[in-house]
Design a protein around this motif. Structure first.
Motif, short mmCIF file in Angstrom:
data_model
loop_
_atom_site.label_atom_id
_atom_site.label_comp_id
_atom_site.label_asym_id
_atom_site.label_seq_id
_atom_site.Cartn_x
_atom_site.Cartn_y
_atom_site.Cartn_z
N ASP A 234 0.82 -1.22 0.00
CA ASP A 234 0.00 0.00 0.00
C ASP A 234 0.85 1.26 0.00
N LEU A 235 2.15 1.12 0.30
CA LEU A 235 3.04 2.29 0.34
C LEU A 235 3.80 2.49 -0.96
N LEU A 236 3.81 1.49 -1.83
CA LEU A 236 4.73 1.48 -2.96
C LEU A 236 4.21 2.23 -4.19
N LEU A 237 4.95 3.28 -4.54
CA LEU A 237 4.67 3.96 -5.80
C LEU A 237 5.07 3.06 -6.96
N THR A 238 6.26 2.48 -6.89
CA THR A 238 6.76 1.56 -7.90
C THR A 238 8.02 0.91 -7.34
N SER A 239 8.69 0.09 -8.15
CA SER A 239 9.98 -0.49 -7.78
C SER A 239 10.92 -0.44 -8.97
N ILE A 240 12.21 -0.27 -8.69
CA ILE A 240 13.25 -0.28 -9.72
C ILE A 240 13.77 -1.71 -9.80
N ARG A 241 13.46 -2.38 -10.87
CA ARG A 241 13.71 -3.82 -10.97
C ARG A 241 15.04 -4.15 -11.65
N LYS A 242 15.70 -5.18 -11.11
CA LYS A 242 16.86 -5.80 -11.76
C LYS A 242 16.49 -7.27 -11.97
N ALA A 243 16.67 -7.75 -13.18
CA ALA A 243 16.27 -9.13 -13.50
C ALA A 243 17.35 -10.11 -13.05
N ILE A 244 17.65 -10.09 -11.76
CA ILE A 244 18.66 -10.97 -11.20
C ILE A 244 18.25 -12.42 -11.34
N ASP A 245 16.96 -12.68 -11.14
CA ASP A 245 16.47 -14.06 -11.25
C ASP A 245 16.65 -14.59 -12.67
N VAL A 246 16.35 -13.76 -13.65
CA VAL A 246 16.48 -14.18 -15.05
C VAL A 246 17.95 -14.39 -15.42
N GLY A 247 18.81 -13.45 -15.03
CA GLY A 247 20.23 -13.57 -15.33
C GLY A 247 20.84 -14.81 -14.70
N THR A 248 20.46 -15.08 -13.45
CA THR A 248 20.97 -16.26 -12.75
C THR A 248 20.46 -17.55 -13.40
N TYR A 249 19.18 -17.57 -13.69
CA TYR A 249 18.57 -18.73 -14.36
C TYR A 249 19.27 -19.03 -15.68
N ASP A 250 19.48 -18.01 -16.49
CA ASP A 250 20.12 -18.21 -17.79
C ASP A 250 21.55 -18.75 -17.63
N ALA A 251 22.29 -18.19 -16.66
CA ALA A 251 23.69 -18.60 -16.46
C ALA A 251 23.78 -20.04 -15.98
N ILE A 252 22.92 -20.42 -15.04
CA ILE A 252 22.94 -21.79 -14.50
C ILE A 252 22.47 -22.78 -15.56
N LEU A 253 21.44 -22.42 -16.29
CA LEU A 253 20.93 -23.31 -17.33
C LEU A 253 22.00 -23.57 -18.38
N ALA A 254 22.69 -22.52 -18.80
CA ALA A 254 23.75 -22.68 -19.80
C ALA A 254 24.89 -23.53 -19.25
N ALA A 255 25.29 -23.26 -18.02
CA ALA A 255 26.39 -24.02 -17.42
C ALA A 255 26.01 -25.48 -17.26
N GLY A 256 24.78 -25.75 -16.85
CA GLY A 256 24.32 -27.12 -16.67
C GLY A 256 24.29 -27.90 -17.97
N ASN A 257 24.13 -27.18 -19.06
CA ASN A 257 24.12 -27.81 -20.38
C ASN A 257 25.49 -27.77 -21.05
N GLY A 258 26.52 -27.46 -20.25
CA GLY A 258 27.88 -27.45 -20.78
C GLY A 258 28.19 -26.26 -21.65
N GLU A 259 27.45 -25.16 -21.48
CA GLU A 259 27.63 -23.99 -22.33
C GLU A 259 27.92 -22.73 -21.52
N PHE A 260 28.67 -22.92 -20.43
CA PHE A 260 29.04 -21.77 -19.59
C PHE A 260 29.78 -20.72 -20.42
N ASP A 261 29.36 -19.48 -20.28
CA ASP A 261 29.94 -18.39 -21.04
C ASP A 261 30.28 -17.26 -20.06
N ALA A 262 31.56 -16.95 -19.94
CA ALA A 262 31.99 -15.94 -18.98
C ALA A 262 31.76 -14.51 -19.45
#
Length: 368
Positions: free
Chosen positions: A288-316
């Motif tokens: 009820d107090l929130l005008l908005t939030s400044i979002r960082k897609a940390i969940d998406v970035g982490t998901y993509d990195a782990i999924l790639a690494a798990g499939n042998g496609e880790f990219d630094a």
């Protein structure tokens, strides 16, 4: 790690952003997830994560990172391990613990773990590391220190610019405020982008909305000295409220909870702006107090990195979240939808397009 050390690294990070990106008694690990790797043809892969002192239930970037890892592990059909740090002295032993547990990829959450992550990566070149919110450039030469570290970082100033514009437009007192946990680049980038957005509003509208808590010229402002929702954070929030702010941006994991408590105690109509996650969704108690939030897609970035690494496609190669790739963004106004000016969303859409095409410059240590 001191504030001085991190601020000294700012120039190195700026070089990195322009030159490279655009081209302790530690806790025992906790296991979770799906199938055990290696059994009956299952994937032989173990992703792991170390939190910073904010913990995995911070309703913010630790939680987002954890959710991204869990989603990737579930999709891969593997188990995962996580270990929470309760103090800076936990970082190195927690990493050693996970190395000893046989982790294939270790995600470190937060810039505070950068030094420990760099040392662990150097000692274990066969393990893949993912660093959230820091490029791990401890020697400040403009490059990630080890080739087995993938940075996931965010040009949050772009989304914070939009939030600053929205805050200035919403403010009735003509005074908005911000404060942070510590003056690290990944904290101050929110505050600086916010102030730039307010200034852009003032120029566009011929107004004079003031920003308290951040000095753009000095690149310094109001900080609690840590990332806990404690009385110190509440006192800083109260000090800003006493100076007539009616929009407040706290930057530093759970310190928004202290700001929310101060707002409720004041009895005033003061809007809160969340960071990292859409806090309206992660913590409905302050919705009820929130005008908005400044979002960082940390969940998406982490998901993509782990999924790639798990499939042998880790990219630094570093991932840099921007408005253009939707790595950062502004959450909806939710309960404030009927309270903001009807024209505001359209104006924000135009500004977003201008930031993306470069006609509206937003400065940060990642963008110059």
């Amino acid at each position: 790690m001191t504030i001085t050390t991190r601020k000294a690294g700012l120039s190195g990070l700026a070089i990195f952003g322009v030159a490279a990106l655009l081209s302790g008694c530690a806790s025992a690990p906790e296991s979770g997830g799906g199938s055990t790797g290696g059994a009956d043809g299952a994937l032989d892969y173990l992703p792991c994560m170390v939190s910073d002192a904010g913990g995995f239930d911070d309703k913010s970037f630790n939680q987002l990172g954890y959710e991204g890892m869990v989603k990737a592990a579930d999709e891969l059909g593997v188990e995962y391990k996580k270990v929470q740090s309760d103090a800076e002295t936990d970082y190195a032993p927690n990493l050693t613990n996970l190395v000893d547990q046989g982790c294939n990829t270790i995600v470190t959450v937060g810039f505070a773990l950068a030094a420990a992550a760099g040392e662990s990566a150097a000692a274990n070149p066969d393990i893949e590391y993912v660093s959230i919110d820091d490029v791990v450039d401890q020697d400040f030469d403009g490059k990630t220190d080890q080739p087995n570290i993938k940075p996931i970082i965010f040009d949050t100033a772009q989304a914070a610019f939009l939030a600053g514009y929205a805050a200035a437009d919403f403010s009735k007192t003509g005074v908005v405020g911000t404060f942070g946990g510590m003056n690290f680049p990944t904290v101050s980038i929110f505050m600086d982008g916010f102030a730039q957005g307010v200034q852009y509003y003032n120029t566009a509208k011929g107004k004079d909305v003031k920003v308290l808590g951040w000095d753009t010229a000095a690149q310094d402002g109001s900080f609690t000295g840590g990332f806990e929702a404690n009385d110190g954070a509440r006192q800083i929030a109260q000090g800003l409220i006493d100076q007539n702010v009616d929009v407040l941006l706290p930057v530093g994991g759970p310190i928004y909870q202290s700001a929310a408590a101060a707002i409720r105690d004041s009895g005033k109509e003061i809007a809160l702006i969340g960071v990292d996650a859409d806090v309206f969704e992660t913590d409905p108690s302050v919705g009820d107090l929130l005008l908005t939030s400044i979002r960082k897609a940390i969940d998406v970035g982490t998901y993509d990195a782990i999924l790639a690494a798990g499939n042998g496609e880790f990219d630094a190669t570093p991932f840099v979240g921007t408005l253009e790739n939707e790595g950062v963004g502004l959450a909806s106004f939710h309960d404030f939808e009927s309270k903001v000016n009807p024209s505001l969303q359209g104006e924000l859409d135009e500004i977003k397009a201008g930031i993306i095409d470069g006609s509206i410059p937003v400065t940060s240590y990642l963008a110059g």
